[in-house]
Design an enzyme around this catalytic site. Structure first.
Site, short mmCIF file in Angstrom:
data_model
loop_
_atom_site.label_atom_id
_atom_site.label_comp_id
_atom_site.label_asym_id
_atom_site.label_seq_id
_atom_site.Cartn_x
_atom_site.Cartn_y
_atom_site.Cartn_z
N SER A 14 0.81 -1.22 0.00
CA SER A 14 0.00 0.00 0.00
C SER A 14 0.84 1.27 0.00
O SER A 14 1.94 1.32 0.55
CB SER A 14 -0.88 -0.01 1.25
N TYR A 69 -0.73 0.03 9.94
CA TYR A 69 -1.06 -0.72 8.73
C TYR A 69 0.09 -0.60 7.72
O TYR A 69 0.58 -1.61 7.19
CB TYR A 69 -2.35 -0.16 8.14
N LYS A 108 2.59 -3.52 6.33
CA LYS A 108 2.73 -3.79 4.89
C LYS A 108 4.20 -3.68 4.48
O LYS A 108 4.70 -4.50 3.70
CB LYS A 108 1.87 -2.82 4.08
#
Lengths: 325, 325
Positions: free
Chosen positions: A121, A145, A149
């Site tokens: 991402s 997050y 990732k």
């Protein structure tokens, strides 16, 4: 070609499985089996000419059947999304990091190293509105997050170097327009300000009109993920991650494209402050200079007006029906 | 000030605990307690004016007593070294990655977020002999140890952002001269070609004389790690990692410094091919441009001749005695 999709019940997983069921081929090679895995057994798409199994479970305790021994391609989409990973550190770390360990360990047990297509991402970078990042930019995530990732990218690159699997990590832009209902992704409003007005509903906008965001359409995301499944990974060297060529657009440009497709619709977009959301998306870079993406053959993006029209063509009626509107 | 050292039985842990026991202070503040943790209870240094406890265990199942509730500074050195992490993937991932998770979880349970000084490594970068890397360079590790260190840096930066702890990750150059016996680090020979000839023993050299390596002395490493314990981390922003100002030197320069300190000693260095070792160290960058290290006040490195003389002054006799020479 045998394919497994982890996170097969999510937005990307359902789109990919529907495409595979419809086409029966990937890069001209017949699909001979598809396994869908998610927390609950994912819906099986109709009309496939090959067998499809659907399995539910915990990605961290991945059942062997989720990636059958003769699997050629694994799409690893299983993840806890951004706002949720920020709200629940342990859950995010467990699913997004330990889950990737479990996928690696499952691939090590296969007959031959499968291609693993992983969705990373834009949230694994920071820099905010002033940043247009080159491929060599260091990932300095500003949220858990994105951190998870970025770590999963390193795990998968190392596992590729060791020959356990053959990973291509695609750093998806913010996929817009997402169909369905708002989810817990911090980026949900970028879709909401297009989808909701097209449904005749109000949508909340927590950032200013000059806010710039790096996006791609679901059609382009599908195209890139399928390309990642067949790309010659030897081109990539040690760095198994790629930023595909999304587009950097402002909120004002999004609203103008919405007006082009449905005049008057942008009046349904309401400016509503949400510091938690604005703080998360405000750290993401406004754009990238995706030279590796071009070099590796990831297709160019269509215009913003085409992106809005594609949502109307592909997803508007299904979304209306799903939501009982 | 209460201090805990994880990996307290290793080279760096023993050096730091001996320094703290001798000085009784860190940055002018009295040390009031020291806890040493390692696989086996580490040796307790003599002469300390404060209580020291030594605990043995598994870092992944970290005992609460390893980081007492009122700890101010945690030195997290517990790790599986490079050649070993390459030989045993599961062990490296478990100790170097899961161990860091365990340290984070232990710190979350404390009364206040402690400073965590973590030893990362030059091995988290690649680029090889042609690379002199800036601070903004992307970490693309070419070995599992480096991958695990790069991931641990991200874990600790995210945990700092969340307020669980306050990390400073020091990417140590290859610490040279290490005392004692060869260990399983791929970089062990850089110390060996100085230490062994000074002991009158032969040493093996698996790379050419023009091979360049980024090193620092144990004295400088100690100085930097103690500085990292008291540095104002607000200067660092989201990126809690720093490359301190090591020196980039060639094998020929190392051997010349050895000759300056002990004429004739370099004749004991034997050229012996070792592709496994050469392949690992050959991926590490030859140097860095450590602007952040200078900016954050990490001290400049002494000359190579001083580095060799410091080994003679600090460690040669103890090494001779330890090894029964």
């Amino acid at each position: 070609m045998k394919i497994a999709i982890l996170g097969g019940g999510g937005f990307l997983g359902r789109k990919i499985s529907a495409l595979l069921a419809r086409d029966g081929k990937l890069d001209g090679v017949s699909v001979t089996g598809l396994t869908l895995f998610d927390v609950a057994p994912p819906p099986v798409p109709e009309g496939a000419a090959f067998p499809i199994s659907a399995i539910g479970g915990d990605v961290v305790a991945l059942p062997a059947a989720a990636i059958p021994a003769d699997t050629d391609v694994v799409f690893h989409f299983a993840a806890v999304v951004s706002a949720q990973a920020e709200a629940d550190y342990d859950l995010g770390r467990r699913v997004n990091l330990r889950g990737t360990d479990a996928v690696i360990d499952a691939c090590r047990a296969l007959r031959k190293p499968p291609r693993v297509v992983f969705t990373s991402s834009v949230a694994s970078f920071s820099g905010g509105q002033d940043a247009i990042l080159p491929d060599a930019a260091r990932q300095i995530p500003a949220n858990s997050y994105g951190a998870q990732k970025a770590m999963a990218e390193i795990l998968l690159a190392d596992a590729s170097r060791r020959g356990f699997l053959d990973a291509v990590c695609v750093r998806l832009p913010t996929v817009t327009v997402r169909p369905g209902r708002p989810n817990r992704a911090a980026s949900g409003f970028f879709s909401g300000i297009i989808r909701e007005p097209l449904l005749g509903l109000e949508a909340e906008l927590p950032v200013g009109d000059d806010f710039a965001v790096w996006i791609c359409s679901p059609r382009r995301a599908m195209d890139w993920l399928l390309h990642a499944a067949i790309l010659d990974s030897a081109l990539m060297g040690l760095d198994r991650s790629v930023t595909p060529p999304g587009i950097s657009v402002t909120i004002a440009q999004i609203l103008a494209a919405l007006e082009t497709v449905k005049p008057g619709a942008s009046k349904l977009v309401k400016r509503v402050e949400d510091k938690a959301i604005a703080d998360i998306v405000g750290t993401w870079p406004a754009g990238f200079d995706p030279l590796r993406g071009h070099r590796f053959g990831f297709g160019r993006h269509e215009s913003l007006v085409e992106l809005v029209r594609a949502f109307v063509a592909d997803d508007l009626e299904a979304t209306r029906a799903d939501r009982g509107l």
